[in-house]
Design a protein around this motif. Sequence first.
Motif, PDB file in Angstrom:
ATOM      1  N   UNK A 107      -1.295   6.239   7.602  1.00 62.37           N
ATOM      2  CA  UNK A 107      -2.588   6.437   6.943  1.00 62.37           C
ATOM      3  C   UNK A 107      -3.694   5.805   7.790  1.00 62.37           C
ATOM      4  N   UNK A 108      -4.764   6.591   8.045  1.00 62.15           N
ATOM      5  CA  UNK A 108      -5.881   6.097   8.852  1.00 62.15           C
ATOM      6  C   UNK A 108      -6.761   5.170   8.022  1.00 62.15           C
ATOM      7  N   UNK A 109      -7.494   4.319   8.727  1.00 59.84           N
ATOM      8  CA  UNK A 109      -8.401   3.379   8.064  1.00 59.84           C
ATOM      9  C   UNK A 109      -9.498   4.173   7.363  1.00 59.84           C
ATOM     10  N   UNK A 110      -9.561   4.131   6.022  1.00 58.87           N
ATOM     11  CA  UNK A 110     -10.561   4.932   5.298  1.00 58.87           C
ATOM     12  C   UNK A 110     -11.990   4.427   5.468  1.00 58.87           C
ATOM     13  N   UNK A 111     -12.150   3.213   6.000  1.00 55.87           N
ATOM     14  CA  UNK A 111     -13.506   2.695   6.178  1.00 55.87           C
ATOM     15  C   UNK A 111     -14.292   3.502   7.212  1.00 55.87           C
ATOM     16  N   UNK A 112     -13.563   4.314   8.009  1.00 54.48           N
ATOM     17  CA  UNK A 112     -14.230   5.138   9.020  1.00 54.48           C
ATOM     18  C   UNK A 112     -14.629   6.511   8.473  1.00 54.48           C
ATOM     19  N   UNK A 113     -14.301   6.770   7.204  1.00 55.06           N
ATOM     20  CA  UNK A 113     -14.644   8.068   6.617  1.00 55.06           C
ATOM     21  C   UNK A 113     -16.181   8.206   6.463  1.00 55.06           C
ATOM     22  N   UNK A 133     -10.093   3.849  -1.874  1.00 48.89           N
ATOM     23  CA  UNK A 133      -9.202   3.964  -0.709  1.00 48.89           C
ATOM     24  C   UNK A 133      -9.376   2.785   0.237  1.00 48.89           C
ATOM     25  N   UNK A 134     -10.601   2.340   0.433  1.00 46.98           N
ATOM     26  CA  UNK A 134     -10.853   1.192   1.310  1.00 46.98           C
ATOM     27  C   UNK A 134     -10.226  -0.073   0.730  1.00 46.98           C
ATOM     28  N   UNK A 135     -10.385  -0.270  -0.579  1.00 45.19           N
ATOM     29  CA  UNK A 135      -9.796  -1.451  -1.220  1.00 45.19           C
ATOM     30  C   UNK A 135      -8.274  -1.452  -1.099  1.00 45.19           C
ATOM     31  N   UNK A 169      -7.311  -2.291   2.471  1.00 42.74           N
ATOM     32  CA  UNK A 169      -7.479  -3.718   2.766  1.00 42.74           C
ATOM     33  C   UNK A 169      -6.379  -4.563   2.123  1.00 42.74           C
ATOM     34  N   UNK A 170      -6.014  -4.214   0.895  1.00 37.43           N
ATOM     35  CA  UNK A 170      -4.940  -4.951   0.211  1.00 37.43           C
ATOM     36  C   UNK A 170      -3.607  -4.782   0.935  1.00 37.43           C
ATOM     37  N   UNK A 171      -3.331  -3.550   1.364  1.00 35.41           N
ATOM     38  CA  UNK A 171      -2.081  -3.313   2.104  1.00 35.41           C
ATOM     39  C   UNK A 171      -2.068  -4.085   3.410  1.00 35.41           C
ATOM     40  N   UNK A 172      -3.197  -4.117   4.100  1.00 37.54           N
ATOM     41  CA  UNK A 172      -3.274  -4.855   5.369  1.00 37.54           C
ATOM     42  C   UNK A 172      -3.082  -6.345   5.137  1.00 37.54           C
ATOM     43  N   UNK A 173      -3.659  -6.866   4.060  1.00 35.65           N
ATOM     44  CA  UNK A 173      -3.489  -8.292   3.750  1.00 35.65           C
ATOM     45  C   UNK A 173      -2.029  -8.615   3.470  1.00 35.65           C
ATOM     46  N   UNK A 174      -1.336  -7.726   2.735  1.00 34.30           N
ATOM     47  CA  UNK A 174       0.085  -7.957   2.467  1.00 34.30           C
ATOM     48  C   UNK A 174       0.904  -7.911   3.744  1.00 34.30           C
TER      49      UNK A 174
END
Length: 290
Positions: free
Chosen positions: A1-7, A50-52, A55-60
């Motif tokens: 999954x791509x980083x949604x912050x770039x959408x 999607x951004x949240x 970010x949560x998945x990256x933190x985990x």
Amino acid sequence: MADPSNEVCPDFNGDAYTDIREDISRATGATQEAIVLRLSQSWTIGHNQRVNEWNQNRERELADAAEADRARAAQEDEARAQQEAEDERERVEAEKKKPKMNGFNDRASVGDTLAPRPSQYATQKLNNFEYIELWYFSPDGCKEALRTARSVADDFGLTRVDDQLTIRPAYAFKASKAAVADHDLPFSTFLRSKNLFLMQLSKAKWPQTHIDALSLFFWRLENHSIRNHSDLGDLVVLHYASRVRQDWHDRLKRDEAFNIAIINEILLRSINEELWDKVRSQNFATVRFS
């Protein structure tokens, strides 16, 4: 999954969305401006969700990686200390074999610890990537290995190594009658044994991924909260470790292995209840026949 912050929010006022705007306008009577605003708001809400989640998945993921690094570092420190002690002992032995006689420090005593050695039977099991009880890496297991090696030094047998027959001491093929299952070990012995066990895995040239998984497996069990929240916590951990490690090796042979470092909390609680049922049954029998 791509980083949604770039959408980037679509241009809902553009030609590509003309049909959609007109359909909504006919159905609701809303103006074009209101429809574009509502579409943009809906997209923004979904985008933020999607951004949240990202970010949560990256933190985990970062937290899991940091935990694995800490566990690996702790195990490496323990293994390094034992290896340094063993290297020092070997250095002293090498000095003794030299033709010259060196002096000594008459104020120094022997070191506080000497690195233990498991039996050739245990070493051979590791070399073959097979299951072996942790008892063989305990102080008692290593002491018996030393006694056995001395008592049957002249008894040899044949084994096949790399498609060649090799002569090895007979005790290298025999399991110890004194060996006990992992869940029957005192918890302090369990902790000491797994340290030597992990160190021996590197010598046996196990894949680093497997060593890391086992290191994290033991570290998570040693630090599991059940040890503080249950009177049988240590026993529960011992039974979990014993059963899961055996099952892991069985599944490795069938190429169906799981990640042993992931602790199954449901299985852990099930073992906890099983052990408490045994305690309650024993207490009931004692009261009944007293």
